[in-house]
Design a protein around this motif. Structure first.
Motif, PDB file in Angstrom:
ATOM      1  N   VAL A   5       0.863  -1.177   0.000  1.00 35.10           N
ATOM      2  CA  VAL A   5       0.000   0.000   0.000  1.00 35.10           C
ATOM      3  C   VAL A   5       0.902   1.230   0.000  1.00 35.10           C
ATOM      4  CG1 VAL A   5      -1.808   1.284   1.196  1.00 35.10           C
ATOM      5  CG2 VAL A   5      -1.803  -1.219   1.280  1.00 35.10           C
ATOM      6  N   LEU A   6       0.696   2.112  -0.978  1.00 39.19           N
ATOM      7  CA  LEU A   6       1.488   3.340  -1.098  1.00 39.19           C
ATOM      8  C   LEU A   6       0.554   4.538  -1.124  1.00 39.19           C
ATOM      9  CD1 LEU A   6       3.788   2.007  -3.928  1.00 39.19           C
ATOM     10  CD2 LEU A   6       4.457   2.338  -1.551  1.00 39.19           C
ATOM     11  N   ARG A   7       0.995   5.633  -0.512  1.00 41.29           N
ATOM     12  CA  ARG A   7       0.188   6.859  -0.466  1.00 41.29           C
ATOM     13  C   ARG A   7       1.031   8.041  -0.940  1.00 41.29           C
ATOM     14  NH1 ARG A   7      -0.766   3.638   3.592  1.00 41.29           N
ATOM     15  NH2 ARG A   7      -2.886   3.143   4.211  1.00 41.29           N
ATOM     16  N   ARG A   8       0.363   8.971  -1.608  1.00 46.00           N
ATOM     17  CA  ARG A   8       1.062  10.177  -2.050  1.00 46.00           C
ATOM     18  C   ARG A   8       0.066  11.324  -2.118  1.00 46.00           C
ATOM     19  NH1 ARG A   8       5.947  10.719  -3.446  1.00 46.00           N
ATOM     20  NH2 ARG A   8       6.642  12.574  -4.501  1.00 46.00           N
ATOM     21  N   VAL A  87     -10.478  -0.403  -9.597  1.00 42.55           N
ATOM     22  CA  VAL A  87      -9.895  -1.701  -9.263  1.00 42.55           C
ATOM     23  C   VAL A  87      -9.631  -2.446 -10.560  1.00 42.55           C
ATOM     24  CG1 VAL A  87     -10.204  -3.897  -8.053  1.00 42.55           C
ATOM     25  CG2 VAL A  87     -11.088  -1.779  -7.033  1.00 42.55           C
ATOM     26  N   VAL A  88      -8.436  -2.990 -10.655  1.00 43.53           N
ATOM     27  CA  VAL A  88      -7.990  -3.706 -11.839  1.00 43.53           C
ATOM     28  C   VAL A  88      -7.612  -5.122 -11.420  1.00 43.53           C
ATOM     29  CG1 VAL A  88      -6.187  -3.787 -13.601  1.00 43.53           C
ATOM     30  CG2 VAL A  88      -7.130  -1.593 -12.892  1.00 43.53           C
ATOM     31  N   GLU A  89      -8.131  -6.114 -12.142  1.00 44.30           N
ATOM     32  CA  GLU A  89      -7.741  -7.506 -11.887  1.00 44.30           C
ATOM     33  C   GLU A  89      -6.667  -7.907 -12.873  1.00 44.30           C
ATOM     34  OE1 GLU A  89     -11.105 -10.141 -12.000  1.00 44.30           O
ATOM     35  OE2 GLU A  89     -11.871  -9.381 -10.094  1.00 44.30           O
ATOM     36  N   LYS A  90      -5.652  -8.584 -12.359  1.00 45.84           N
ATOM     37  CA  LYS A  90      -4.569  -9.111 -13.188  1.00 45.84           C
ATOM     38  C   LYS A  90      -4.995 -10.500 -13.652  1.00 45.84           C
ATOM     39  CE  LYS A  90      -1.005  -6.531 -10.851  1.00 45.84           C
ATOM     40  NZ  LYS A  90      -0.318  -6.045 -12.036  1.00 45.84           N
ATOM     41  N   ARG A  91      -4.930 -10.721 -14.957  1.00 49.99           N
ATOM     42  CA  ARG A  91      -5.477 -11.952 -15.519  1.00 49.99           C
ATOM     43  C   ARG A  91      -4.458 -12.734 -16.340  1.00 49.99           C
ATOM     44  NH1 ARG A  91     -11.572 -10.112 -16.613  1.00 49.99           N
ATOM     45  NH2 ARG A  91     -12.065  -9.852 -14.405  1.00 49.99           N
ATOM     46  N   ALA A  99      -5.044  -4.668  -8.361  1.00 48.72           N
ATOM     47  CA  ALA A  99      -4.522  -3.370  -7.945  1.00 48.72           C
ATOM     48  C   ALA A  99      -5.709  -2.432  -7.788  1.00 48.72           C
ATOM     49  CB  ALA A  99      -3.547  -2.820  -8.973  1.00 48.72           C
ATOM     50  N   ALA A 100      -5.622  -1.551  -6.806  1.00 48.29           N
ATOM     51  CA  ALA A 100      -6.672  -0.551  -6.602  1.00 48.29           C
ATOM     52  C   ALA A 100      -6.025   0.822  -6.512  1.00 48.29           C
ATOM     53  CB  ALA A 100      -7.454  -0.841  -5.326  1.00 48.29           C
ATOM     54  N   ARG A 112      -5.181  12.918  -2.382  1.00 49.24           N
ATOM     55  CA  ARG A 112      -4.271  11.851  -1.965  1.00 49.24           C
ATOM     56  C   ARG A 112      -4.524  10.644  -2.863  1.00 49.24           C
ATOM     57  NH1 ARG A 112      -4.996  11.403   3.651  1.00 49.24           N
ATOM     58  NH2 ARG A 112      -3.348  12.953   3.710  1.00 49.24           N
ATOM     59  N   MET A 113      -3.441  10.113  -3.437  1.00 49.23           N
ATOM     60  CA  MET A 113      -3.517   8.855  -4.186  1.00 49.23           C
ATOM     61  C   MET A 113      -3.113   7.731  -3.242  1.00 49.23           C
ATOM     62  SD  MET A 113      -1.928   9.320  -8.014  1.00 49.23           S
ATOM     63  CE  MET A 113      -0.356   9.977  -7.519  1.00 49.23           C
ATOM     64  N   VAL A 114      -3.902   6.662  -3.246  1.00 45.38           N
ATOM     65  CA  VAL A 114      -3.551   5.459  -2.490  1.00 45.38           C
ATOM     66  C   VAL A 114      -3.545   4.311  -3.488  1.00 45.38           C
ATOM     67  CG1 VAL A 114      -4.144   3.907  -0.588  1.00 45.38           C
ATOM     68  CG2 VAL A 114      -4.652   6.368  -0.401  1.00 45.38           C
ATOM     69  N   TRP A 115      -2.392   3.675  -3.623  1.00 42.57           N
ATOM     70  CA  TRP A 115      -2.224   2.564  -4.549  1.00 42.57           C
ATOM     71  C   TRP A 115      -2.059   1.299  -3.724  1.00 42.57           C
ATOM     72  CZ3 TRP A 115      -1.757   2.752  -9.956  1.00 42.57           C
ATOM     73  CH2 TRP A 115      -1.406   1.544 -10.562  1.00 42.57           C
ATOM     74  N   THR A 116      -2.935   0.324  -3.927  1.00 45.79           N
ATOM     75  CA  THR A 116      -2.834  -0.969  -3.251  1.00 45.79           C
ATOM     76  C   THR A 116      -2.634  -2.026  -4.321  1.00 45.79           C
ATOM     77  OG1 THR A 116      -4.373  -0.174  -1.561  1.00 45.79           O
ATOM     78  CG2 THR A 116      -3.950  -2.558  -1.637  1.00 45.79           C
ATOM     79  N   GLU A 117      -1.582  -2.791  -4.168  1.00 46.18           N
ATOM     80  CA  GLU A 117      -1.248  -3.824  -5.138  1.00 46.18           C
ATOM     81  C   GLU A 117      -1.171  -5.142  -4.384  1.00 46.18           C
ATOM     82  OE1 GLU A 117       0.123  -4.761  -9.178  1.00 46.18           O
ATOM     83  OE2 GLU A 117      -0.433  -2.807  -8.387  1.00 46.18           O
TER      84      GLU A 117
END
Length: 165
Positions: A5-8, A87-91, A99-100, A112-117
């Motif tokens: 989880v990353l925030r910016r 939300v993106v599903e890796k296929r 990833a969200a 604020r951007m929050v990236w969850t992978e």
């Protein structure tokens, strides 16, 4: 699965950040050795794209599909608008998971951007063994991606205003 989880915080409106951050081919400019191609543009949910990473003779395709698309509602006042979520599903055959991207308005000119992978490597048994390395690599790669997207969003916001404020 290996989760990061990353925030910016970004000094630009949430709508502008959303436009930049969901410009999928732009991701390839920041992810090393990777080129991103949109294979089906549905304008949101249902959009499909592939990240192709090439290291010498090895190539890994990371096909993805947008399964949730809710752009942020920018506020025209000092009150924050509604957050956006994609939300993106890796296929793929090798890289699985999701990833969200959350874009949270903090006012009319900040968000604020929050990236969850959440990544799984196939076969699944490799994920547990590889999780520490995958987390470390994901932090570096997606941290750089968020920095670049934030810089691009700020530059585009300033350019669109024309007055540098």
């Amino acid at each position: 699965m290996a989760t990061v989880v990353l925030r910016r915080d970004v000094p630009a409106p949430a709508g502008r950040v959303w436009q930049v951050a969901t410009d999928w081919p732009r991701h390839g400019a920041s992810v090393p050795f990777t080129h991103v191609v949109v294979t089906h543009d549905a304008g949101g949910t249902g959009t499909r794209f592939t990240g192709r990473t090439r290291l010498g003779p090895w190539t890994v395709d990371d096909p993805m599909e947008v399964v949730l698309w809710r752009p942020p509602a920018d506020a025209d006042t000092d009150q924050p608008g509604l957050p956006g979520r994609c939300v993106v599903e890796k296929r793929g055959r090798v890289v699985l998971g999701w990833a969200a991207l959350d874009v949270l308005p903090l006012g009319p000119r900040r968000c604020r951007m929050v990236w969850t992978e959440d990544v799984e490597i196939a076969p699944a048994a490799w994920t547990g063994w590889a999780a520490p390395a995958v987390r470390l690599a994901s932090r570096a790669v997606f941290g750089a991606l968020l920095r670049r997207l934030a810089q691009d969003a700020v530059q585009e916001h300033v350019s669109s205003r024309g007055d540098g404020s």
